[in-house]
Design an enzyme around this catalytic site. Structure first.
Site, PDB file in Angstrom:
ATOM      1  N   ASP A 262      42.212  63.454  51.019  1.00 60.00           N
ATOM      2  CA  ASP A 262      40.771  63.433  51.331  1.00 60.00           C
ATOM      3  C   ASP A 262      40.081  64.416  50.418  1.00 60.00           C
ATOM      4  OD1 ASP A 262      38.111  63.571  52.932  1.00 60.00           O
ATOM      5  OD2 ASP A 262      39.269  62.118  54.080  1.00 60.00           O
ATOM      6  N   HIS A 304      34.135  50.336  53.678  1.00 57.72           N
ATOM      7  CA  HIS A 304      32.883  49.953  54.366  1.00 57.72           C
ATOM      8  C   HIS A 304      31.778  50.998  54.167  1.00 57.72           C
ATOM      9  CE1 HIS A 304      32.886  52.048  58.586  1.00 57.72           C
ATOM     10  NE2 HIS A 304      33.366  52.859  57.668  1.00 57.72           N
ATOM     11  N   GLU A 333      39.829  47.598  58.289  1.00 56.89           N
ATOM     12  CA  GLU A 333      38.371  47.451  58.304  1.00 56.89           C
ATOM     13  C   GLU A 333      37.925  46.362  59.274  1.00 56.89           C
ATOM     14  OE1 GLU A 333      36.170  49.172  56.578  1.00 56.89           O
ATOM     15  OE2 GLU A 333      37.136  49.918  54.753  1.00 56.89           O
ATOM     16  N   GLU A 360      28.891  46.021  56.862  1.00 52.31           N
ATOM     17  CA  GLU A 360      30.224  45.527  57.209  1.00 52.31           C
ATOM     18  C   GLU A 360      30.388  44.165  56.524  1.00 52.31           C
ATOM     19  OE1 GLU A 360      32.577  47.164  58.524  1.00 52.31           O
ATOM     20  OE2 GLU A 360      31.369  48.899  59.084  1.00 52.31           O
TER      21      GLU A 360
HETATM   22  C1  LIG Z   1      34.632  56.982  57.511  1.00 49.76           C
HETATM   23  S1  LIG Z   1      35.694  58.303  57.135  1.00 49.76           S
HETATM   24  C2  LIG Z   1      37.282  57.609  57.457  1.00 49.76           C
HETATM   25  C3  LIG Z   1      38.319  58.647  57.816  1.00 49.76           C
HETATM   26  C4  LIG Z   1      39.657  58.054  58.270  1.00 49.76           C
HETATM   27  N1  LIG Z   1      40.255  57.210  57.259  1.00 49.76           N
HETATM   28  C5  LIG Z   1      39.461  57.275  59.533  1.00 49.76           C
HETATM   29  O1  LIG Z   1      39.395  56.046  59.488  1.00 49.76           O
HETATM   30  O2  LIG Z   1      39.355  57.877  60.602  1.00 49.76           O
HETATM   31  C6  LIG Z   1      35.621  58.353  55.400  1.00 49.76           C
HETATM   32  C7  LIG Z   1      36.472  59.444  54.782  1.00 49.76           C
HETATM   33  O3  LIG Z   1      36.319  59.372  53.354  1.00 49.76           O
HETATM   34  C8  LIG Z   1      36.330  60.686  52.864  1.00 49.76           C
HETATM   35  N2  LIG Z   1      35.713  60.682  51.527  1.00 49.76           N
HETATM   36  C9  LIG Z   1      34.410  60.494  51.199  1.00 49.76           C
HETATM   37  N3  LIG Z   1      34.255  60.538  49.868  1.00 49.76           N
HETATM   38  C10 LIG Z   1      35.495  60.748  49.342  1.00 49.76           C
HETATM   39  C11 LIG Z   1      36.000  60.835  48.013  1.00 49.76           C
HETATM   40  N4  LIG Z   1      35.189  60.705  46.965  1.00 49.76           N
HETATM   41  N5  LIG Z   1      37.331  61.025  47.843  1.00 49.76           N
HETATM   42  C12 LIG Z   1      38.165  61.136  48.917  1.00 49.76           C
HETATM   43  N6  LIG Z   1      37.753  61.046  50.206  1.00 49.76           N
HETATM   44  C13 LIG Z   1      36.426  60.847  50.405  1.00 49.76           C
HETATM   45  C14 LIG Z   1      35.535  61.459  53.899  1.00 49.76           C
HETATM   46  O4  LIG Z   1      35.742  62.853  53.794  1.00 49.76           O
HETATM   47  C15 LIG Z   1      36.059  60.851  55.188  1.00 49.76           C
HETATM   48  O5  LIG Z   1      37.176  61.536  55.679  1.00 49.76           O
END
Ligand SMILES: C[S@@+](CC[C@H](N)C(=O)[O-])C[C@H]1O[C@@H](n2cnc3c(N)ncnc32)[C@H](O)[C@@H]1O
Length: 397
Positions: A262, A304, A333, A360
């Site tokens: 992450d 998404h 998703e 979505e």
């Molecule tokens: C909607 S959350 C989903 C988290 C987890 N996969 C879940 O489903 O519970 C999106 C995740 O993408 C991460 N994220 C956003 N931009 C990112 C990037 N450029 N590289 C890596 N992670 C990123 C956020 O920190 C967050 O944890």
């Protein structure tokens, strides 16, 4: 034309039998049928009262409950419950104000009242847990103001579809020109609340690696070759690792490593990393995937958050790491149904519209994104009553 009440009642009776015999998805079907029944019976004045008075007041009272630890006090009092005076003393809230708020919580079936005492329910006990308390903060302080601002935002934009990550309903409501994730990083309490929200909002539902969902044994563990790479699963954008934790609990006998990736700030916020059953790594998914040849890469609720162009870039950055005929890409998703959109799917679509100016996707949309990234769509796996599917993809031959 509305569905006749008698037909809904018959379906409720059938779904009730399915529920008693613990059929998968029967609980969710009963809830949906309950909504059908309300929709068939409710008259407009009742609809107004419920939607515009009762429910907004309820969410405000949930935020109030977080502030004064109301659900925790009721939980700790057990079956005996607490009188108005006892609860007033514990929370520091004026007893008359408290009684009025509690009456609404009773009417909305969050708590109960008997023998002169307010009592907990399974729901109020659940909401007392820290991840739900922080989710209430997140929903009340971050998402609700964005939804409230929809009409004014759309009117100002002459009803055009928002498409900018940095100039949408979320930015208008919160007076920022940052995109949602950078804004979270810049406001650490909300970043923390969001981490809790992500671990909470679908808790209690089956996960993709649970039995009868995606066949982990057959598709990942069988044929796993540590000589290719000792990593079984990379969870790309996996937050603070709730999926990695549950996956390793569920599949503890496998020898393959599980890696969480992450953003740097998110990985840095994980406590006691060395005690966890998985490794973690800061990685920006808009840059090439550093772990080559893992058996699977899961992206749970990642694509998404982004429009097609960015989603394709994320997949293209993953592609060079995939071993042909071996590595699987698992997109966990929502697959939006045109004919029967569920409340879980459409409310998430509204969250996406509000905070990311994205949508979505339907099955056709998913296939198009996967194919434009140069991958092959393999199959969609579903689980009854669960909003998110597993869309499996791999390198094209
Ligand atoms: C909607 S959350 C989903 C988290 C987890 N996969 C879940 O489903 O519970 C999106 C995740 O993408 C991460 N994220 C956003 N931009 C990112 C990037 N450029 N590289 C890596 N992670 C990123 C956020 O920190 C967050 O944890």
């Amino acid at each position: 034309m509305a569905t006749p009440v008698s037909s809904i009642l018959q379906r409720i009776a059938a779904a009730g039998k399915a529920y008693e015999s613990e059929e998968l998805g029967s609980r969710e079907s009963l809830i949906e049928l309950g909504r059908d029944l309300v929709a068939a019976l409710e008259i407009p004045s009742e609809f107004l009262q419920r939607s515009f008075w009762a429910e907004p007041a309820l969410s405000a009272h949930c935020k109030f409950a977080v502030q004064v630890k109301l659900f925790q006090h009721l939980r700790d009092a057990g079956e005996t419950g607490l009188s108005s005076e006892e609860l007033g003393e514990k929370t520091g809230v004026d007893v008359v104000l408290l009684q009025r708020i509690m009456r609404h919580l009773i009417a909305m079936k969050i708590v109960t009242f008997s023998d002169g005492k307010f009592k907990r329910t399974a729901l109020s006990d659940g909401l007392a847990a820290e991840n739900y308390q922080k989710s209430i903060d997140f929903c009340y302080d971050v998402t609700r103001p964005t939804f409230n601002g929809f009409p004014a935002y759309f009117k100002k934009g002459e009803y055009k579809l928002p498409t900018s990550l940095t100039d949408g309903p979320f930015q208008a409501a919160h007076g920022t020109d940052l995109a949602f994730f950078p804004w979270l990083v810049a406001t650490p309490p909300h970043l923390d609340e969001f981490g809790n929200f992500m671990s909470a909002y679908r808790a209690g539902k089956a996960n993709w690696y649970d039995p009868q969902f995606y066949p982990v044994e057959e598709r990942l563990i069988n044929g796993f070759d540590p000589k290719n790479n000792e990593v079984l699963l990379v969870d790309v954008g996996g937050g603070r690792g709730h999926d990695c934790q549950l996956f390793t609990n569920r599949h503890s006998s496998t020898s393959g490593k599980v890696i969480l990736q992450d953003q740097e700030e998110v990985i840095a916020s994980i406590q006691d990393k060395d005690k966890l059953p998985f490794q973690s790594q800061a990685h920006d998914f808009f840059t090439p995937q550093p772990i080559k040849g893992a058996r699977a890469y899961s992206l749970h609720s990642i694509l998404h958050d982004w429009n097609d162009e960015e989603g394709i870039k994320i997949l293209e950055n993953l592609k060079p790491a995939l071993t042909p005929g071996y590595s699987r890409v698992l997109l966990n998703e929502i697959v939006l149904s045109e004919e029967h959109p569920t409340l879980a799917a459409t409310s998430m679509d509204m969250m996406m519209l509000a905070h990311f100016a994205v949508r979505e996707r339907t099955e056709a949309d998913w296939k198009a994104v996967i194919e434009k990234a140069g991958l092959k769509f393999v199959k969609i796996y579903n689980y009854p009553g669960v909003a998110e599917s597993v869309i499996e993809a791999e390198l094209s031959a």
